[in-house]
Write a protein that holds these residues in place. Structure first.
Motif, PDB file in Angstrom:
ATOM      1  N   THR A 181       0.839  -1.203   0.000  1.00  0.00           N
ATOM      2  CA  THR A 181       0.000   0.000   0.000  1.00  0.00           C
ATOM      3  C   THR A 181       0.871   1.249   0.000  1.00  0.00           C
ATOM      4  N   THR A 229      -2.462   5.016   3.561  1.00  0.00           N
ATOM      5  CA  THR A 229      -3.714   4.468   4.112  1.00  0.00           C
ATOM      6  C   THR A 229      -4.616   5.585   4.617  1.00  0.00           C
ATOM      7  N   SER A 249      -4.102  -5.549  -1.048  1.00  0.00           N
ATOM      8  CA  SER A 249      -4.018  -4.104  -0.823  1.00  0.00           C
ATOM      9  C   SER A 249      -4.857  -3.316  -1.827  1.00  0.00           C
ATOM     10  N   LEU A 305      -8.517  -2.165  -0.010  1.00  0.00           N
ATOM     11  CA  LEU A 305      -8.435  -0.766   0.430  1.00  0.00           C
ATOM     12  C   LEU A 305      -8.460   0.227  -0.731  1.00  0.00           C
TER      13      LEU A 305
END
Length: 727
Positions: free
Chosen positions: A41, A232, A305, A309
């Protein structure tokens, strides 16, 4: 009773086959997989994750109508779904070459299943793991396609060039992306300080770029773990803002999930709609990093990832921005879509996160450059330069100092020359779309020849993906006169360097193959004295070979037990002498952090030479093996092997100890090369061109690092034996 020498040689052969032909792809599960997904990420998705900052502003030059806005949103949604999720995440990532990604990994994978790579290093040809299917195991279309590729020299050259060109284009973007992302981040400060000068923006950008490259030696794991929280939080901020705007403003933009709005947008706007694809493709620039960085992470980590997300956060971000823009009374929200659509009270937090995320965004292409450069060095398309493995857990995470500093210099120069993201934006996008199109075509070949899927399944998918890539590529080609020529020229330059080096290496291998002598071609036993006495063959003068006391360690870069090392051959020819104990020393690097001492050495007796041993040192990338005292360790390992044999030879052990007590010398080959004159060519122009290319190769070879550049042994015991090769 079995011959112990034959048994040890068979054991050595099995170990070599396992080391060189075995699969080295790492697999992860549990906590390690989640940690790797978290790192991915921070490394991979910084680039594609910061696209909400500028996609709508790059697409529209005035307030769009609701239909145009939803049409553009529909194109974004389906591009992220079809190109990134379906094509890359589920299909392309499955086409890895033993865990490696990128267009050249696709070429390497095809070369293992079809005979399209004709020129290999002859010393390693026996160890190339071919996995070619029997003809009857292929579908009818696959049979015809493979037969065509294997018989067409033109297609083989084109596949090779396309694979190298794809790598070159990703690296060219690696120069542009850091400059684009960091410069865009610092320009964001104009929101709170409008009087910030251009020189100040450029200066701050260059300082941050230098700092970014200075931290690269810390390695992918540490950088990824540090950057992942920033990316994130950034993605979650976009998701929250998207949900807020969707709930507060215009939920009808959800109709964009119907692809009909995308088609009607393009039909209604005609050429302007087609031209706007050059702005909309910014929604997925950075997609090539998913595949290029595959070796540093893993297929499952990249998928987790993205699907868990990044993908949902980006969808909600674009949907929320469209919802806000559609009801914007000022009709200016589209000009700065991220900042204008932030929920109340989050502006300064959003500004800080946008700057941090944009700085982090450049890491994807920096890591890609390291990964791809490692691949092409491994396959002899670039000189061997220093590669540092930065993790014990994740074997393919690397740092390349020279590439890092060259990238830093390139990005700083690009930043200073272009000075703003508008100019840089004109240079951006062409290489991205060219790489995705190349990837689509090569994966189609993999599906037919490696996965053995029938034509009627592969062709429809290829047509869909190729049509999407082609539409975007045709649109972005408009940027070539306005700045995109820069990345094309840079990619062509890199491609030329890689191709020239490979051409020169093939010429070198051909010349060296003529010098690969078995023992019988060099010497013969002297019946007038004893079987252990040797005489040079008549070709080399027929002189008796004297024996001098001591241990001679001859570095053997090929490790082929059937042929003598070149440095030994030339040593014996020049001096008509041999050390009393001979060690042919070959180093075999493995893709593991460390090899236990008891498994590190493979030792066999050399057939036909008394007191001569083939020693292979198997080492991991964290092992420090070339150091003072190496001879003591080698002799000790040979003593251990002899004493553990079925019939320990006391005389052999005494000869070994006596030679060690006398003297130790390390013998290296120093190979000089020159271009052969008078080579028959079909035309004088072709001969001149070949000579010029080989001259460039020799210049690169003279100025590049050798594989033994880290040789840290006793310098006063080192001898170099020079010899000349004509190519």
């Amino acid at each position: 009773m079995a011959d112990p020498d034959l048994e040890e040689q068979e054991k050595a052969r099995r170990i070599a086959e396992e080391d060189l032909q075995g699969h080295h792809k790492q697999t992860y599960s549990g906590f390690l997989l989640l940690w790797l997904s978290f790192q991915a990420t921070g490394i991979i998705y910084g680039d594609i994750g910061t696209s909400p900052l500028y996609v709508f502003s790059s697409t529209f030059s005035s307030q769009p109508s609701w239909d145009d806005l939803v049409g553009a949103l529909s194109i974004i949604i389906w591009s992220l779904t079809v190109i990134v999720t379906v094509k890359y995440c589920f299909i392309v990532l499955s086409a890895d070459d033993d865990g490696q990604g990128g267009t050249f990994a696709l070429y390497s994978l095809l070369a293992r299943y079809t005979n399209i790579a004709r020129n290999h290093d002859p010393r390693e040809a026996a160890m190339i793991p071919m996995e070619r299917y029997h003809t009857n195991d292929l579908k009818s279309g696959g049979k015809s396609l493979r037969s065509f590729l294997e018989s067409s020299k033109f297609c083989q050259v084109m596949l090779q060039l396309v694979g190298v060109l794809g790598v070159s284009m990703v690296m060219a973007d690696g120069v542009l992306t850091p400059a684009q992302s960091v410069l865009g981040a610092i320009q964001g400060l104009e929101v709170v300080k409008p009087d910030l000068s251009v020189s100040a923006i450029v200066g701050i950008t260059c300082a941050i770029l230098v700092l970014l490259f200075l931290i690269q030696p810390f390695g992918t794991t540490k950088i990824g773990t540090s950057f992942a929280p920033i990316v994130t939080i950034w993605l979650l901020l976009n998701m929250v803002a998207g949900i807020y705007n969707l709930a507060k403003h215009d939920y009808t933009v959800l109709k964009a999930f119907s692809p009909s709005y995308a088609f009607t947008y393009l039909v209604r706007n005609g050429q302007d709609g087609w031209a706007s694809l050059g702005g909309l493709l910014l929604a997925f620039t950075g997609v090539e990093a998913l595949f290029a960085d595959l070796g540093a992470f893993s297929k499952r980590a990249v998928q987790i990832s993205w699907l868990g997300l990044t993908y949902p956060c980006l969808l909600l971000a674009y949907i929320g921005q469209a919802a806000y823009i559609s009801t914007d009374e000022t009709q200016t929200a589209y000009t700065n879509p991220f900042f204008n659509t932030l929920p109340p009270g989050t502006f300064y937090f959003g500004l800080v996160m946008a700057i941090l995320a944009a700085i982090v965004a450049s890491q994807a292409m920096i890591t890609s450059t390291f990964q791809l450069l490692t691949q092409i060095m491994r396959l002899s398309y670039f000189p061997h330069i220093k590669v540092i493995h930065t993790s014990r857990q994740f074997s393919e995470q690397v740092y390349i100092p020279l590439a890092n500093w060259l990238l830093m210099i390139g990005t700083v120069i690009v930043t200073a020359v272009y000075s703003n993201t508008t100019s840089l934006g004109n240079a951006y996008g062409v290489c991205v779309m060219a790489v995705t199109f190349i990837t689509t075509c090569m994966v189609a070949l993999v599906a037919i020849l490696v996965w053995r899927l029938p034509f009627y399944i592969v062709i429809p998918f290829w047509l869909i993906f190729a049509a999407l890539d082609g539409a975007y590529l045709s649109s972005v080609l408009q940027k070539v006169p306005r700045g995109a020529w820069f990345t094309i020229v840079l990619a062509a330059l890199l491609c030329s360097i890689f191709t020239i080096w490979r051409f020169g290496k093939e010429a070198q291998w051909k010349a060296e193959s003529l010098d690969q002598l078995p023992l019988a071609a060099l010497v013969k036993s002297d019946p007038a004295t004893s079987e252990s006495s040797l005489v040079l063959n008549e070709t080399f003068g027929g002189v008796p070979v004297s024996t001098v006391p001591g241990v001679g360690i001859f570095f053997d870069k090929a490790g082929d037990p059937m042929h003598l090392p070149a440095c030994f051959t030339h040593f014996v020819i020049k001096f008509a002498a041999r050390p009393s104990i001979i060690i042919f020393f070959h180093m075999r690097p493995l893709t593991v952090p460390s090899v236990p001492l008891e498994e590190r050495y493979v030792i066999t007796h050399t057939y036909g030479l008394v007191n001569c041993y083939n020693v292979t040192l198997r080492h991991g990338y964290m092992d420090d093996v070339l150091r003072p005292g190496l001879a003591r360790e080698l002799v000790g390992q040979i003593e251990l092997t002899v004493s553990r044999g079925r019939r320990p030879d006391v005389a052999e052990l005494e000869a070994l100890r006596a030679a060690y007590g006398s003297q130790i010398v390390y013998i290296l080959g120093k190979e000089a090369m020159k271009v052969k004159t008078g080579v028959s060519m079909t035309s004088r122009v072709a001969g001149f061109f070949r000579g010029f290319v080989l001259w460039i190769f020799l210049w690169m070879r003279e100025n590049s690092r050798t594989k033994l550049a880290d040789l840290n042994i006793d310098a006063d015991k080192l001898i170099e034996v020079g010899f000349l090769k004509e190519i």
